[in-house]
Write a protein that holds these residues in place. Structure first.
Motif, PDB file in Angstrom:
ATOM      1  N   GLY A  87       0.787  -1.229   0.000  1.00 29.73           N
ATOM      2  CA  GLY A  87       0.000   0.000   0.000  1.00 29.73           C
ATOM      3  C   GLY A  87       0.817   1.275   0.000  1.00 29.73           C
ATOM      4  N   HIS A  88       2.131   1.169   0.075  1.00 32.23           N
ATOM      5  CA  HIS A  88       2.979   2.365   0.101  1.00 32.23           C
ATOM      6  C   HIS A  88       3.432   2.809  -1.279  1.00 32.23           C
ATOM      7  N   ILE A  89       3.199   2.001  -2.314  1.00 35.81           N
ATOM      8  CA  ILE A  89       3.502   2.367  -3.691  1.00 35.81           C
ATOM      9  C   ILE A  89       2.225   2.160  -4.498  1.00 35.81           C
ATOM     10  N   THR A  90       1.704   3.246  -5.069  1.00 38.05           N
ATOM     11  CA  THR A  90       0.458   3.158  -5.832  1.00 38.05           C
ATOM     12  C   THR A  90       0.603   3.901  -7.155  1.00 38.05           C
ATOM     13  N   CYS A  94       1.234  11.020 -13.899  1.00 36.44           N
ATOM     14  CA  CYS A  94       2.547  11.658 -13.971  1.00 36.44           C
ATOM     15  C   CYS A  94       2.385  13.177 -13.889  1.00 36.44           C
ATOM     16  N   GLY A  95       3.416  13.838 -13.392  1.00 39.06           N
ATOM     17  CA  GLY A  95       3.382  15.283 -13.332  1.00 39.06           C
ATOM     18  C   GLY A  95       4.196  15.864 -12.198  1.00 39.06           C
ATOM     19  N   GLU A  96       4.242  15.172 -11.070  1.00 33.26           N
ATOM     20  CA  GLU A  96       5.030  15.667  -9.943  1.00 33.26           C
ATOM     21  C   GLU A  96       6.446  15.100 -10.039  1.00 33.26           C
ATOM     22  N   ASN A  97       7.447  15.917  -9.711  1.00 36.57           N
ATOM     23  CA  ASN A  97       8.826  15.425  -9.806  1.00 36.57           C
ATOM     24  C   ASN A  97       9.218  14.558  -8.612  1.00 36.57           C
ATOM     25  N   THR A  98       8.349  14.406  -7.627  1.00 30.03           N
ATOM     26  CA  THR A  98       8.654  13.528  -6.493  1.00 30.03           C
ATOM     27  C   THR A  98       8.159  12.103  -6.732  1.00 30.03           C
ATOM     28  N   LEU A  99       7.486  11.877  -7.846  1.00 34.87           N
ATOM     29  CA  LEU A  99       6.956  10.551  -8.140  1.00 34.87           C
ATOM     30  C   LEU A  99       8.029   9.629  -8.703  1.00 34.87           C
ATOM     31  N   CYS A 111       3.856   6.300 -13.758  1.00 30.40           N
ATOM     32  CA  CYS A 111       4.295   6.915 -12.506  1.00 30.40           C
ATOM     33  C   CYS A 111       3.625   6.271 -11.303  1.00 30.40           C
ATOM     34  N   PHE A 112       4.348   6.308 -10.187  1.00 29.36           N
ATOM     35  CA  PHE A 112       3.862   5.756  -8.929  1.00 29.36           C
ATOM     36  C   PHE A 112       4.100   6.761  -7.817  1.00 29.36           C
ATOM     37  N   ARG A 113       3.155   6.831  -6.903  1.00 28.08           N
ATOM     38  CA  ARG A 113       3.298   7.650  -5.699  1.00 28.08           C
ATOM     39  C   ARG A 113       3.846   6.734  -4.613  1.00 28.08           C
ATOM     40  N   ALA A 114       4.835   7.239  -3.875  1.00 23.52           N
ATOM     41  CA  ALA A 114       5.456   6.465  -2.807  1.00 23.52           C
ATOM     42  C   ALA A 114       5.221   7.175  -1.482  1.00 23.52           C
ATOM     43  N   ALA A 115       4.697   6.445  -0.517  1.00 23.23           N
ATOM     44  CA  ALA A 115       4.449   6.990   0.815  1.00 23.23           C
ATOM     45  C   ALA A 115       5.138   6.096   1.834  1.00 23.23           C
ATOM     46  N   GLY A 116       5.850   6.685   2.722  1.00 27.19           N
ATOM     47  CA  GLY A 116       6.508   5.907   3.766  1.00 27.19           C
ATOM     48  C   GLY A 116       7.985   5.709   3.496  1.00 27.19           C
ATOM     49  N   LYS A 117       8.644   5.155   4.492  1.00 21.11           N
ATOM     50  CA  LYS A 117      10.088   4.928   4.398  1.00 21.11           C
ATOM     51  C   LYS A 117      10.421   3.609   3.723  1.00 21.11           C
ATOM     52  N   VAL A 118       9.478   2.681   3.706  1.00 18.06           N
ATOM     53  CA  VAL A 118       9.631   1.418   3.004  1.00 18.06           C
ATOM     54  C   VAL A 118       8.361   1.177   2.207  1.00 18.06           C
ATOM     55  N   GLY A 119       8.458   0.337   1.188  1.00 17.17           N
ATOM     56  CA  GLY A 119       7.284   0.018   0.390  1.00 17.17           C
ATOM     57  C   GLY A 119       7.604  -1.085  -0.587  1.00 17.17           C
ATOM     58  N   TYR A 120       6.540  -1.730  -1.084  1.00 19.57           N
ATOM     59  CA  TYR A 120       6.706  -2.836  -2.021  1.00 19.57           C
ATOM     60  C   TYR A 120       5.495  -2.902  -2.933  1.00 19.57           C
ATOM     61  N   LEU A 121       5.738  -3.165  -4.222  1.00 24.86           N
ATOM     62  CA  LEU A 121       4.655  -3.428  -5.166  1.00 24.86           C
ATOM     63  C   LEU A 121       5.177  -4.361  -6.245  1.00 24.86           C
ATOM     64  N   GLY A 134      12.442   9.527  -7.999  1.00 24.74           N
ATOM     65  CA  GLY A 134      11.737  10.601  -7.293  1.00 24.74           C
ATOM     66  C   GLY A 134      12.522  10.986  -6.065  1.00 24.74           C
ATOM     67  N   ASP A 135      11.848  11.079  -4.934  1.00 24.18           N
ATOM     68  CA  ASP A 135      12.558  11.428  -3.696  1.00 24.18           C
ATOM     69  C   ASP A 135      12.851  10.187  -2.837  1.00 24.18           C
ATOM     70  N   LYS A 136      12.819   9.009  -3.447  1.00 24.39           N
ATOM     71  CA  LYS A 136      13.050   7.743  -2.725  1.00 24.39           C
ATOM     72  C   LYS A 136      14.194   6.953  -3.351  1.00 24.39           C
ATOM     73  N   ASN A 137      14.911   6.219  -2.520  1.00 22.96           N
ATOM     74  CA  ASN A 137      15.865   5.228  -3.006  1.00 22.96           C
ATOM     75  C   ASN A 137      15.081   3.948  -3.262  1.00 22.96           C
TER      76      ASN A 137
END
Length: 179
Positions: A87-90, A94-99, A111-121, A134-137
């Protein structure tokens, strides 16, 4: 004075809860002695053989299946298979540079939205050749048609050549992880 009348749905749920508790209590008591009173009124002890059955109109339990919301519609509209995740990657527009952004020769920009410090999809996006964190490793696993898989580390804020851009072999993105 406030009313003590319960809505009918609450009555059903409360009745089912109380019935389950009564059966559990009786089972525990009978289990301690190994016996229960006979239902025929003779008073002769008989083995306990009753089992709790849920009320026909009792609410069902909620069970999380960890499937991406709208997975069937996404497959039909975009040709992308989105599978199980936490549920942390959905999927997102596209449009935001943090995606998280993917480039695919078949699916285009995804594009995917990432929420949280960890996630899986888990997913299947064909012919992916470039990934932006985006803003995630990220950790991204791609699999070629010959079955060989390769996992890439994608640093936040950078584009990473993957699949055909890296190995010369077309590959599908199979999973993303926020690390």
């Amino acid at each position: 004075m406030p009313s003590s009348k319960l809505p009918s749905g609450a009555k059903v749920a409360l009745t089912a809860l109380l019935a389950g508790a009564a059966v559990a209590g009786a089972t525990g008591l009978a289990g301690a002695t190994g016996l229960a009173g006979a239902a025929d009124g003779t008073g002769t002890p008989a083995p306990l053989e009753m089992a709790a059955a849920p009320a026909a109109d009792a609410p069902s339990h909620l069970v999380e299946d960890f499937l991406h919301p709208g997975a069937e519609e996404i497959l039909a509209e975009r040709g992308i298979v989105v599978g199980r995740g936490d549920g942390h990657i959905t999927l997102a527009d596209c449009g935001e540079n943090t995606l998280i952004q993917l480039r695919s020769r078949v699916a285009g920009d995804v594009c995917f939205r990432a929420a949280g410090k960890v996630g899986y999809l888990s997913m299947q996006v064909p012919s992916v050749y470039l990934i932006y964190g985006g803003d995630k490793n990220l950790s991204a696993k791609l699999t070629a048609a010959n079955g060989q898989s390769k996992t890439y580390d994608v640093a936040a804020g950078l584009w990473k050549p993957v699949g055909e851009s890296d190995t010369g072999v077309e590959a599908a993105l199979m999973e993303l992880r926020i690390v």
